[in-house]
Scaffold this active site. Structure first.
Site, PDB file in Angstrom:
ATOM      1  N   PHE A  50      83.537  73.495 -27.788  1.00 54.49           N
ATOM      2  CA  PHE A  50      82.107  73.318 -27.486  1.00 54.49           C
ATOM      3  C   PHE A  50      81.816  71.901 -27.010  1.00 54.49           C
ATOM      4  CE2 PHE A  50      77.624  72.665 -28.245  1.00 54.49           C
ATOM      5  CZ  PHE A  50      77.056  73.863 -27.837  1.00 54.49           C
ATOM      6  N   ARG A  52      83.521  70.173 -25.212  1.00 50.36           N
ATOM      7  CA  ARG A  52      83.896  70.109 -23.797  1.00 50.36           C
ATOM      8  C   ARG A  52      82.669  70.159 -22.891  1.00 50.36           C
ATOM      9  NH1 ARG A  52      84.049  74.740 -20.785  1.00 50.36           N
ATOM     10  NH2 ARG A  52      85.135  74.669 -18.777  1.00 50.36           N
ATOM     11  N   LEU A  53      81.607  70.807 -23.343  1.00 48.46           N
ATOM     12  CA  LEU A  53      80.402  70.943 -22.524  1.00 48.46           C
ATOM     13  C   LEU A  53      79.764  69.596 -22.212  1.00 48.46           C
ATOM     14  CD1 LEU A  53      78.701  74.075 -24.166  1.00 48.46           C
ATOM     15  CD2 LEU A  53      80.204  73.982 -22.168  1.00 48.46           C
ATOM     16  N   HIS A 143      81.549  83.487 -15.716  1.00 50.42           N
ATOM     17  CA  HIS A 143      81.484  82.558 -16.843  1.00 50.42           C
ATOM     18  C   HIS A 143      80.984  83.263 -18.101  1.00 50.42           C
ATOM     19  CE1 HIS A 143      77.204  82.230 -15.560  1.00 50.42           C
ATOM     20  NE2 HIS A 143      76.992  81.948 -16.823  1.00 50.42           N
ATOM     21  N   ASP A 204      63.506  84.567 -19.415  1.00 49.24           N
ATOM     22  CA  ASP A 204      64.314  84.295 -20.596  1.00 49.24           C
ATOM     23  C   ASP A 204      64.289  82.808 -20.929  1.00 49.24           C
ATOM     24  OD1 ASP A 204      66.328  83.057 -18.870  1.00 49.24           O
ATOM     25  OD2 ASP A 204      66.935  85.094 -18.346  1.00 49.24           O
ATOM     26  N   HIS A 261      65.885  75.462  -6.352  1.00 49.94           N
ATOM     27  CA  HIS A 261      67.008  75.884  -5.503  1.00 49.94           C
ATOM     28  C   HIS A 261      66.894  75.272  -4.112  1.00 49.94           C
ATOM     29  CE1 HIS A 261      69.542  78.856  -7.618  1.00 49.94           C
ATOM     30  NE2 HIS A 261      68.487  79.001  -8.396  1.00 49.94           N
TER      31      HIS A 261
END
Length: 472
Positions: A50, A52-53, A143, A204, A261
């Site tokens: 974790f 690593r994030l 992922h 979400d 985006h």
């Protein structure tokens, strides 16, 4: 992120566990303030997999254009954990007995929020979208599926024994994937599977966090506020619904995401750098064995953004081409943007991605010969999460808390100021070699792009100056 504070107990209200539980640890987040951590979640956080994030930038290479965008997947994951806790506890406080929401449900939703991105590769979505298809060929990879493997790896290595919670949390992580359907065990409380990653209507807590976090990191204003949606949402018919008065706020979430985006994630220069790094990593694959590490969680967790430094400082001769490309990025000798074309609305249904090969095959009789390796093409699709459809049509609303009827809001009841088209497709052409960037070559590339899109000679209006843009 602020430093962890241990020892001082902190009692949470309904924003946290909802049971008046004391927590020995918290971190201070620059978006959500204090985030309180329960012992179970610390078992996952305090692992090398974790942690690593911290070495995965949330926005990949965007910081090369927006210098403040250096936040990590670690921060985002804690943020989603926290907002997921708020969402489920708000529902539990208002409808807990009606819906049968138990403490284990709260824990499961929060764990899914915490671990939903643990399977991401380097450089955000670029790794999955651009690099892996070129080195894995026909092999499918996501992922979300890797997140499940990483969770299993953490559980095995660190002896975490919570089988029921883990099973449901993993189901929640992949619930929004196109190829996944909810298992029979989730006939009840399906709404729980829409909190972290909502494949049903796109609203979400993952979006709530990254929209807020990314706009702040990039120094952009954000008029979308998710707190009201969290406070007023309601479950009806096993589905999370929203007050009809909030439909413009919901729409603003989708448009803010689309603006990110357009102006940040797919910025023309960001895409140029991504194209270069993609070429560099594909060329380095045989030496660094990137493609072979993505199927084994025990190897995958070692893969992060520092792979660039590994290549850059290596003396292996097989990595020279990759080193040279990274050196070009460092020196801002980027692939040169030539121009872009916005596909007309009436052609979106039939549009197929343009490739460098399409460009080269369209240059017959042009008088100048370009090779496929001279050109890079980027096809950018920006929508409101539902392709060409209005995302509001997939969402059910309710009038007020006394009303038990849910309904979608029809187009004719929505403000006429809102768009009638919900998707853009932009084709960008880049020259990989600086010596080709002359007016004649630029005009040729535009001519070729027009041909490859089947446009008449006079139907194309350049959207950006032919001379490209100045470097940051």
């Amino acid at each position: 992120m602020g430093a962890c504070s241990e020892g001082a107990a902190a009692q949470l209200s309904s924003a946290g566990a909802g049971d008046g539980v004391f927590f020995p640890k918290h971190v201070h987040d620059n978006v959500h303030g204090n985030i309180y951590l329960e012992p179970l979640f610390l078992k996952f956080i305090d692992t090398e997999q974790f942690q690593r994030l911290r070495d995965l930038k949330q926005l990949g290479l965007t910081h090369m254009v927006y210098p403040g965008a250096v936040h990590s997947r670690f921060e985002h994951s804690l943020g989603v954990y926290w907002v997921a806790g708020k969402a489920i506890n708000n529902l539990r406080a208002r409808q807990g007995s009606e819906l049968g929401i138990e403490k284990i449900d709260v824990t499961t939703v929060k764990l899914a929020g915490l671990l939903h991105d643990v399977g991401h590769g380097p450089f955000s979505h670029m790794f999955e979208r651009d690099i892996l298809p070129r080195v894995l060929h026909d092999t499918k990879w996501s992922h979300e599926e890797m997140s499940l493997k990483m969770i299993d790896c953490i559980v095995d290595e660190h002896s975490i024994d919570e089988p029921e919670i883990l099973k449901k949390a993993k189901e929640m992580i992949v619930a929004s994937c196109e190829h996944n359907t909810l298992p029979k065990s989730t006939k009840e409380k399906c709404f729980l599977y829409d909190i972290v990653a909502n494949g049903r209507n796109g609203i979400d807590v993952d979006k709530f966090d990254y929209i807020t976090r990314d706009t702040r990191a990039c120094g952009l204003g954000c008029s979308f506020q998710f707190d009201g949606l969290l406070e007023r949402m309601r479950v009806m018919g096993d589905e999370i619904c929203y007050r009809a008065k909030d439909y413009l706020t919901v729409h603003k979430m989708f448009t803010t995401r689309a603006d990110l985006h357009r102006t940040v994630y797919t910025h023309a220069k960001v895409k140029a750098i991504e194209l270069m790094l993609t070429d560099a990593l594909v060329k380095a694959n045989d030496v660094l064995h990137i493609s072979s590490s993505v199927h084994d969680a025990a190897e995958f967790w070692k893969l992060d953004d520092t792979i660039v430094k590994t290549i850059e400082t290596s003396t292996i001769k097989e990595l020279k081409e990759s080193r040279d490309l990274i050196l070009r990025i460092r020196r801002r000798d980027l692939y040169q943007f030539c121009n872009e074309y916005a596909v007309p609305k009436d052609k979106l249904d039939q549009f197929k991605d343009v490739t460098p090969q399409d460009i080269i095959c369209s240059q017959i009789g042009s008088g100048v010969t370009l090779k496929e390796e001279d050109v890079a093409v980027c096809n950018v699709k920006i929508d409101l999460t539902r392709g060409m459809n209005n995302p509001l049509q997939a969402i059910n609303f309710f009038k007020d808390y006394e009303c038990d009827e849910k309904f979608p809001i029809q187009d004719d009841r929505i403000s006429h100021l809102l768009p009638v088209c919900f998707q853009d497709m932009i084709v960008r052409v880049y020259s990989k070699k600086a010596e080709l960037v002359r007016a004649k070559i630029l005009l040729l590339l535009i001519h070729i792009l027009r041909q490859s899109l089947g446009l008449s000679p006079n139907s194309y209006e350049p959207s950006i100056s032919l001379t490209g843009w100045s470097c940051f």
